[in-house]
Design a protein around this motif. Sequence first.
Motif, PDB file in Angstrom:
ATOM      1  N   VAL A  31       2.696  -4.441  -7.361  1.00 49.61           N
ATOM      2  CA  VAL A  31       2.447  -3.005  -7.357  1.00 49.61           C
ATOM      3  C   VAL A  31       2.637  -2.436  -8.760  1.00 49.61           C
ATOM      4  O   VAL A  31       1.836  -1.622  -9.242  1.00 49.61           O
ATOM      5  N   GLY A  32       3.682  -2.881  -9.427  1.00 48.77           N
ATOM      6  CA  GLY A  32       3.926  -2.398 -10.785  1.00 48.77           C
ATOM      7  C   GLY A  32       2.789  -2.741 -11.725  1.00 48.77           C
ATOM      8  O   GLY A  32       2.402  -1.936 -12.583  1.00 48.77           O
ATOM      9  N   ALA A  33       2.226  -3.928 -11.567  1.00 49.04           N
ATOM     10  CA  ALA A  33       1.142  -4.370 -12.447  1.00 49.04           C
ATOM     11  C   ALA A  33      -0.138  -3.588 -12.205  1.00 49.04           C
ATOM     12  O   ALA A  33      -0.876  -3.284 -13.153  1.00 49.04           O
ATOM     13  N   TYR A  34      -0.429  -3.253 -10.941  1.00 51.01           N
ATOM     14  CA  TYR A  34      -1.728  -2.673 -10.614  1.00 51.01           C
ATOM     15  C   TYR A  34      -1.697  -1.195 -10.238  1.00 51.01           C
ATOM     16  O   TYR A  34      -2.734  -0.530 -10.261  1.00 51.01           O
ATOM     17  N   ALA A  35      -0.522  -0.673  -9.860  1.00 45.18           N
ATOM     18  CA  ALA A  35      -0.446   0.736  -9.471  1.00 45.18           C
ATOM     19  C   ALA A  35       0.471   1.542 -10.373  1.00 45.18           C
ATOM     20  O   ALA A  35       0.505   2.769 -10.277  1.00 45.18           O
ATOM     21  N   GLY A  36       1.240   0.867 -11.215  1.00 48.02           N
ATOM     22  CA  GLY A  36       2.088   1.579 -12.164  1.00 48.02           C
ATOM     23  C   GLY A  36       3.569   1.311 -11.971  1.00 48.02           C
ATOM     24  O   GLY A  36       4.048   1.149 -10.850  1.00 48.02           O
ATOM     25  N   VAL A  37       4.275   1.276 -13.097  1.00 50.32           N
ATOM     26  CA  VAL A  37       5.713   0.992 -13.086  1.00 50.32           C
ATOM     27  C   VAL A  37       6.513   2.067 -12.354  1.00 50.32           C
ATOM     28  O   VAL A  37       7.433   1.745 -11.598  1.00 50.32           O
ATOM     29  N   PRO A  38       6.213   3.359 -12.539  1.00 51.25           N
ATOM     30  CA  PRO A  38       7.054   4.375 -11.874  1.00 51.25           C
ATOM     31  C   PRO A  38       7.092   4.244 -10.352  1.00 51.25           C
ATOM     32  O   PRO A  38       8.182   4.319  -9.757  1.00 51.25           O
ATOM     33  N   ALA A  90       6.479   1.563  -8.538  1.00 53.13           N
ATOM     34  CA  ALA A  90       7.146   0.311  -8.178  1.00 53.13           C
ATOM     35  C   ALA A  90       8.648   0.430  -8.368  1.00 53.13           C
ATOM     36  O   ALA A  90       9.439  -0.054  -7.553  1.00 53.13           O
ATOM     37  N   ASN A  91       9.059   1.097  -9.455  1.00 56.98           N
ATOM     38  CA  ASN A  91      10.484   1.250  -9.727  1.00 56.98           C
ATOM     39  C   ASN A  91      11.150   2.088  -8.637  1.00 56.98           C
ATOM     40  O   ASN A  91      12.237   1.761  -8.159  1.00 56.98           O
ATOM     41  N   HIS A  92      10.476   3.178  -8.211  1.00 62.19           N
ATOM     42  CA  HIS A  92      11.048   4.006  -7.151  1.00 62.19           C
ATOM     43  C   HIS A  92      11.118   3.235  -5.840  1.00 62.19           C
ATOM     44  O   HIS A  92      12.107   3.325  -5.109  1.00 62.19           O
ATOM     45  N   ALA A  93      10.074   2.474  -5.533  1.00 61.14           N
ATOM     46  CA  ALA A  93      10.074   1.682  -4.316  1.00 61.14           C
ATOM     47  C   ALA A  93      11.196   0.657  -4.324  1.00 61.14           C
ATOM     48  O   ALA A  93      11.825   0.399  -3.286  1.00 61.14           O
ATOM     49  N   LEU A  94      11.474   0.071  -5.487  1.00 60.97           N
ATOM     50  CA  LEU A  94      12.587  -0.877  -5.600  1.00 60.97           C
ATOM     51  C   LEU A  94      13.911  -0.211  -5.255  1.00 60.97           C
ATOM     52  O   LEU A  94      14.756  -0.791  -4.565  1.00 60.97           O
ATOM     53  N   LYS A  95      14.106   1.021  -5.747  1.00 63.59           N
ATOM     54  CA  LYS A  95      15.354   1.738  -5.449  1.00 63.59           C
ATOM     55  C   LYS A  95      15.486   1.989  -3.951  1.00 63.59           C
ATOM     56  O   LYS A  95      16.551   1.810  -3.359  1.00 63.59           O
ATOM     57  N   VAL A  96      14.382   2.397  -3.328  1.00 61.01           N
ATOM     58  CA  VAL A  96      14.409   2.643  -1.883  1.00 61.01           C
ATOM     59  C   VAL A  96      14.722   1.348  -1.127  1.00 61.01           C
ATOM     60  O   VAL A  96      15.568   1.319  -0.236  1.00 61.01           O
ATOM     61  N   ILE A 133       0.830  -1.209   0.000  1.00 66.69           N
ATOM     62  CA  ILE A 133       0.000   0.000   0.000  1.00 66.69           C
ATOM     63  C   ILE A 133       0.866   1.261   0.000  1.00 66.69           C
ATOM     64  O   ILE A 133       0.611   2.205  -0.759  1.00 66.69           O
ATOM     65  N   THR A 134       1.891   1.284   0.850  1.00 66.24           N
ATOM     66  CA  THR A 134       2.734   2.484   0.908  1.00 66.24           C
ATOM     67  C   THR A 134       3.534   2.660  -0.380  1.00 66.24           C
ATOM     68  O   THR A 134       3.771   3.794  -0.813  1.00 66.24           O
ATOM     69  N   ALA A 135       3.932   1.573  -1.021  1.00 67.05           N
ATOM     70  CA  ALA A 135       4.622   1.690  -2.311  1.00 67.05           C
ATOM     71  C   ALA A 135       3.668   2.208  -3.379  1.00 67.05           C
ATOM     72  O   ALA A 135       4.009   3.110  -4.158  1.00 67.05           O
ATOM     73  N   ALA A 136       2.467   1.648  -3.440  1.00 67.28           N
ATOM     74  CA  ALA A 136       1.500   2.041  -4.464  1.00 67.28           C
ATOM     75  C   ALA A 136       1.089   3.504  -4.323  1.00 67.28           C
ATOM     76  O   ALA A 136       0.834   4.188  -5.324  1.00 67.28           O
TER      77      ALA A 136
END
Length: 383
Positions: free
Chosen positions: A356-363, A365-371, A322-325
């Motif tokens: 998250v990337g599939a349902y809330a968007g790649v950007p 999810a990508n930022h959350a991955l970096k964090v 939820i916090t990532a999305a």
Amino acid sequence: MFIALGGMSVHVQVAGPPGAPPVLLLHSLGTSLHVWDEQAEVLARTHRVIRFDLRGHGLTSAVPGEATMAALAEDAFALLDHLGIRAAHLGGISIGGRIAMEMAASRPERVLSLFLLDTAMEFPPPEGWQQRIEAIASGGMAAVADGVMARWVADQSLPSSRALRAMLLATPAEGYSACAAALRDARAASLAGRMQGPATVVVGELDQASPVSAAEAIREAIPGSRLIVLPGVAHIPTFEAAEAVTEALLAHLSPSPEEDAFAAGMAVRKAVLGEEHVARASAGITALDAAFQDYITRNVWGGIWTRPGLPRHTRSLLTLAITAALAREGEFALHVRATRNTGVLPEEIAEVLLQVGAYAGVPVANHALKVAKGILSEGEERR
């Protein structure tokens, strides 16, 4: 009454008003459901009290072979299913308490609370149980009666102590040994991070079988739980200290909502985020955010994270998703750090962020991955 469960004929007693909150009371090794007589009589005025003899104990038939904690927990769940009870408060003495913890760890949604009396997450040493099993095989229950009674009660001259001895000697050797094997093989690690409150842990000051240190370990393992030490009593206090046990049980089933929510919330908050983080946050509270900090402790940590419907591991995964999305970077980072306490693995974080990337968007999810990568690499460097 007797009911058929899994090939067993199970002796069951149910008392109290139909529709009242259900309480399942589990007895100790070598006794029977009657070990709870004093408490059940009082409790049945306000609760639906369910008791049964464990497999191979009292009037319940034995099951061939050694028992496991998982199997004993399934016996109890099967009984609740038979009675049409989805969830109940659980009370247990000794092995009964360990069975209750097994139930809470495996199906938390079916456990309303835990009242754990003179029990432990594990009962070392395993070889001691094996020696007891072998002694019974050669000499029957009389071979262990004196040693067991010395641990059970502080005063063996009491009429209630003589009743306990009679229960012990009447227990079929096959049933006692089967359940002793379950205690021999029980390990605390199988419960770690899987139990939730509310819980009350009660222990006799003189208990040698499951000492005060074992009760303290349970308190630490269950967020929001509280510990009561009964002075001058040993391992089976339901007769010897009947009034004190009854008082503790009644208090457990009617806690103060205000005090309970805050205490439970603070305990879970510390368990998930870590003692140091919570100490820093508490030290920084000002008049501006004091009410808000109280609100989230009571209502988020105490009102949601303590609920039995989801394991803490699952709540951790949901919070990350939820916090990532929602791109709540600060909260996401906080809960990535908390995974060292919730048991969420890096591989599971990766799966969540794919979702998250599939349902809330790649950007996002990508930022959350970096964090997440940055935080997890910090953890690797510290190790």
